[in-house]
Design a protein around this motif. Structure first.
Motif, PDB file in Angstrom:
ATOM      1  N   ARG A   1      10.260  -0.561  -4.153  1.00 27.23           N
ATOM      2  CA  ARG A   1      10.392   0.575  -5.073  1.00 27.23           C
ATOM      3  C   ARG A   1      11.652   0.432  -5.929  1.00 27.23           C
ATOM      4  O   ARG A   1      11.631   0.634  -7.141  1.00 27.23           O
ATOM      5  CB  ARG A   1      10.414   1.878  -4.275  1.00 27.23           C
ATOM      6  CG  ARG A   1      10.247   3.132  -5.125  1.00 27.23           C
ATOM      7  CD  ARG A   1      10.045   4.351  -4.245  1.00 27.23           C
ATOM      8  NE  ARG A   1       8.772   4.298  -3.530  1.00 27.23           N
ATOM      9  CZ  ARG A   1       8.657   4.110  -2.220  1.00 27.23           C
ATOM     10  NH1 ARG A   1       9.724   3.962  -1.457  1.00 27.23           N
ATOM     11  NH2 ARG A   1       7.460   4.067  -1.662  1.00 27.23           N
ATOM     12  N   VAL A  42      -5.891  -1.169  -1.487  1.00 24.90           N
ATOM     13  CA  VAL A  42      -5.201  -2.054  -2.434  1.00 24.90           C
ATOM     14  C   VAL A  42      -5.975  -3.364  -2.639  1.00 24.90           C
ATOM     15  O   VAL A  42      -5.403  -4.365  -3.085  1.00 24.90           O
ATOM     16  CB  VAL A  42      -3.752  -2.347  -1.972  1.00 24.90           C
ATOM     17  CG1 VAL A  42      -2.906  -1.089  -2.035  1.00 24.90           C
ATOM     18  CG2 VAL A  42      -3.734  -2.954  -0.565  1.00 24.90           C
ATOM     19  N   ARG A 101       2.357   2.520  -3.548  1.00 28.64           N
ATOM     20  CA  ARG A 101       1.512   3.378  -4.388  1.00 28.64           C
ATOM     21  C   ARG A 101       1.842   3.230  -5.883  1.00 28.64           C
ATOM     22  O   ARG A 101       2.009   4.212  -6.599  1.00 28.64           O
ATOM     23  CB  ARG A 101       1.630   4.850  -3.962  1.00 28.64           C
ATOM     24  CG  ARG A 101       1.230   5.083  -2.523  1.00 28.64           C
ATOM     25  CD  ARG A 101       1.198   6.555  -2.166  1.00 28.64           C
ATOM     26  NE  ARG A 101       0.985   6.754  -0.741  1.00 28.64           N
ATOM     27  CZ  ARG A 101      -0.196   6.654  -0.125  1.00 28.64           C
ATOM     28  NH1 ARG A 101      -1.273   6.376  -0.826  1.00 28.64           N
ATOM     29  NH2 ARG A 101      -0.296   6.837   1.181  1.00 28.64           N
ATOM     30  N   ARG A 102       1.924   1.992  -6.327  1.00 32.49           N
ATOM     31  CA  ARG A 102       2.113   1.711  -7.749  1.00 32.49           C
ATOM     32  C   ARG A 102       0.982   0.798  -8.201  1.00 32.49           C
ATOM     33  O   ARG A 102       0.924  -0.367  -7.803  1.00 32.49           O
ATOM     34  CB  ARG A 102       3.466   1.039  -8.010  1.00 32.49           C
ATOM     35  CG  ARG A 102       4.682   1.843  -7.529  1.00 32.49           C
ATOM     36  CD  ARG A 102       4.966   3.039  -8.423  1.00 32.49           C
ATOM     37  NE  ARG A 102       6.076   3.810  -7.908  1.00 32.49           N
ATOM     38  CZ  ARG A 102       7.354   3.566  -8.139  1.00 32.49           C
ATOM     39  NH1 ARG A 102       7.689   2.529  -8.904  1.00 32.49           N
ATOM     40  NH2 ARG A 102       8.296   4.331  -7.632  1.00 32.49           N
ATOM     41  N   ALA A 112       0.827  -1.208   0.000  1.00 38.77           N
ATOM     42  CA  ALA A 112       0.000   0.000   0.000  1.00 38.77           C
ATOM     43  C   ALA A 112       0.863   1.260   0.000  1.00 38.77           C
ATOM     44  O   ALA A 112       0.538   2.246  -0.670  1.00 38.77           O
ATOM     45  CB  ALA A 112      -0.923  -0.013   1.214  1.00 38.77           C
TER      46      ALA A 112
END
Length: 208
Positions: A168, A89, A63-64, A60
């Motif tokens: 990330r 999500v 954020r992708r 969550a």
């Protein structure tokens, strides 16, 4: 000095990057996952101990929208479905349940995640590595032997922020992600059942 540790083994033919050619697309279509989505796979039957809550929280924070999570296992999932929904999500988290051929789900995935609180030597981590997936795990027994941090996987804390930061980097750096996966496969070949059986036979020979 009188203790010899022989680890678990893995079938490196059943769990192999080669399966991606035949299995990847069909599994993704089955769950409405796009070809270019990045898929994390979590495989366990004890969702609390294995860290599913923190894995969902990390997802969550990432954020992708193109990063999805496949969850395989037979544990109770209602609490975690509600967590995913509240964190926004719910549509990115897919609870698959127990399957006959977990190998095809590894083939459909890009990263393996298991932020577990305790482990002896995770069979799922060996299967994922043999399938050519980078390993994202907490630094527990077994994982410490299998993972070379930054080479074939990444150690994370049991912490959503740390997991999100790690994801990330791996999502954005395709070359690095593929390198980790290739090295994970190479590491897993040292745990083939032929090698583990030979180590066992050698020990029997030494003792007798």
């Amino acid at each position: 000095g009188d203790v010899v540790v022989i680890p678990n083994g893995v079938n490196i033919d059943e769990f192999s990057p080669r399966l991606r050619e035949n299995e990847r697309a069909s599994v993704r279509r089955r769950h409405g996952i796009a070809e270019d989505d990045i898929v994390l796979i979590f495989v366990a039957n004890e969702f609390v101990r294995k860290g599913l809550e923190v894995a969902i929280s990390g997802l969550a924070l990432l954020r992708r929208a193109n990063v999805k999570l496949l969850i395989l296992g037979g544990d109770e999932r209602i609490v975690f479905e509600e967590q995913a929904r509240k964190l926004g999500v719910g549509k990115r988290v897919h609870f698959v349940g127990t399957v006959a051929r977990v190998s095809e789900y590894y083939a459909a995935s890009d990263l393996f995640i298991l932020p577990t609180s305790y482990e002896a030597f995770s069979l799922a981590s060996l299967e994922a590595a043999a399938s050519g997936l980078p390993l994202i795990m907490t630094k527990v027994s077994g994982a410490e032997e299998l993972i070379r941090n930054g080479e074939n996987g990444v150690f994370v804390e049991r912490d959503a922020d740390d997991i999100a930061d790690t994801l990330r980097r791996l999502v954005d750096d395709v070359t690095y992600r593929h390198s980790l996966g290739t090295n994970a496969r190479a590491a897993a070949t040292q745990y083939s059942w032929d090698i583990i059986a030979q180590r066992t036979l050698s020990l029997y020979s030494e003792i007798t």
